[in-house]
Scaffold this motif. Sequence first.
Motif, PDB file in Angstrom:
ATOM      1  N   GLY A  31      11.568 -54.937  63.712  1.00 26.98           N
ATOM      2  CA  GLY A  31      11.882 -54.396  62.538  1.00 26.98           C
ATOM      3  C   GLY A  31      12.247 -55.367  61.463  1.00 26.98           C
ATOM      4  O   GLY A  31      12.632 -55.131  60.239  1.00 26.98           O
ATOM      5  N   GLY A  32      12.088 -56.704  61.689  1.00 27.28           N
ATOM      6  CA  GLY A  32      12.356 -57.662  60.790  1.00 27.28           C
ATOM      7  C   GLY A  32      13.705 -58.349  60.899  1.00 27.28           C
ATOM      8  O   GLY A  32      14.167 -59.052  60.204  1.00 27.28           O
ATOM      9  N   ARG A  33      14.535 -58.106  62.060  1.00 28.07           N
ATOM     10  CA  ARG A  33      15.721 -58.415  62.419  1.00 28.07           C
ATOM     11  C   ARG A  33      15.794 -59.765  63.252  1.00 28.07           C
ATOM     12  O   ARG A  33      15.140 -59.533  64.227  1.00 28.07           O
ATOM     13  CB  ARG A  33      16.770 -57.604  62.796  1.00 28.07           C
ATOM     14  N   GLU A  66      17.913 -60.073  58.077  1.00 29.89           N
ATOM     15  CA  GLU A  66      16.859 -58.899  58.132  1.00 29.89           C
ATOM     16  C   GLU A  66      16.088 -58.967  57.042  1.00 29.89           C
ATOM     17  O   GLU A  66      16.445 -59.048  55.949  1.00 29.89           O
ATOM     18  CB  GLU A  66      18.064 -57.553  57.960  1.00 29.89           C
ATOM     19  N   LEU A  69      10.674 -55.375  54.898  1.00 29.08           N
ATOM     20  CA  LEU A  69       9.373 -54.991  55.703  1.00 29.08           C
ATOM     21  C   LEU A  69       8.310 -54.955  54.352  1.00 29.08           C
ATOM     22  O   LEU A  69       6.937 -54.970  54.436  1.00 29.08           O
ATOM     23  CB  LEU A  69       9.432 -53.712  56.371  1.00 29.08           C
ATOM     24  N   SER A  70       8.889 -54.791  53.136  1.00 28.29           N
ATOM     25  CA  SER A  70       8.120 -54.801  52.114  1.00 28.29           C
ATOM     26  C   SER A  70       8.545 -55.933  50.777  1.00 28.29           C
ATOM     27  O   SER A  70       9.668 -56.438  51.112  1.00 28.29           O
ATOM     28  CB  SER A  70       8.106 -53.339  51.313  1.00 28.29           C
TER      29      SER A  70
END
Length: 88
Positions: A31-33, A66, A69-70
Amino acid sequence: MLTSLLEKLVRRLCGRWLRTFNSGNLSVSMGGRIELTDLWLETKELAKMLLPFEPVLGHAASVVVELPLSLSGTLSVVVEDRKGERKR
């Protein structure tokens, strides 16, 4: 594989600041963490900053990044100096 690439990147960019760092200090989620835990800092590098005191030790309980995602998302970085105490 992603963890080992990020470990190499952290070592290259921050290696002189970190006393001990390995893949056990790094956690990555899809999730980008990205979470770095139990980071001990090199006091010799801190002393080069000409602080008004002599550093004896440097430690961060965790650094959490974090990634959005965009492209329109917001990058978030949270540093905890002790469990539960956050600095933004």
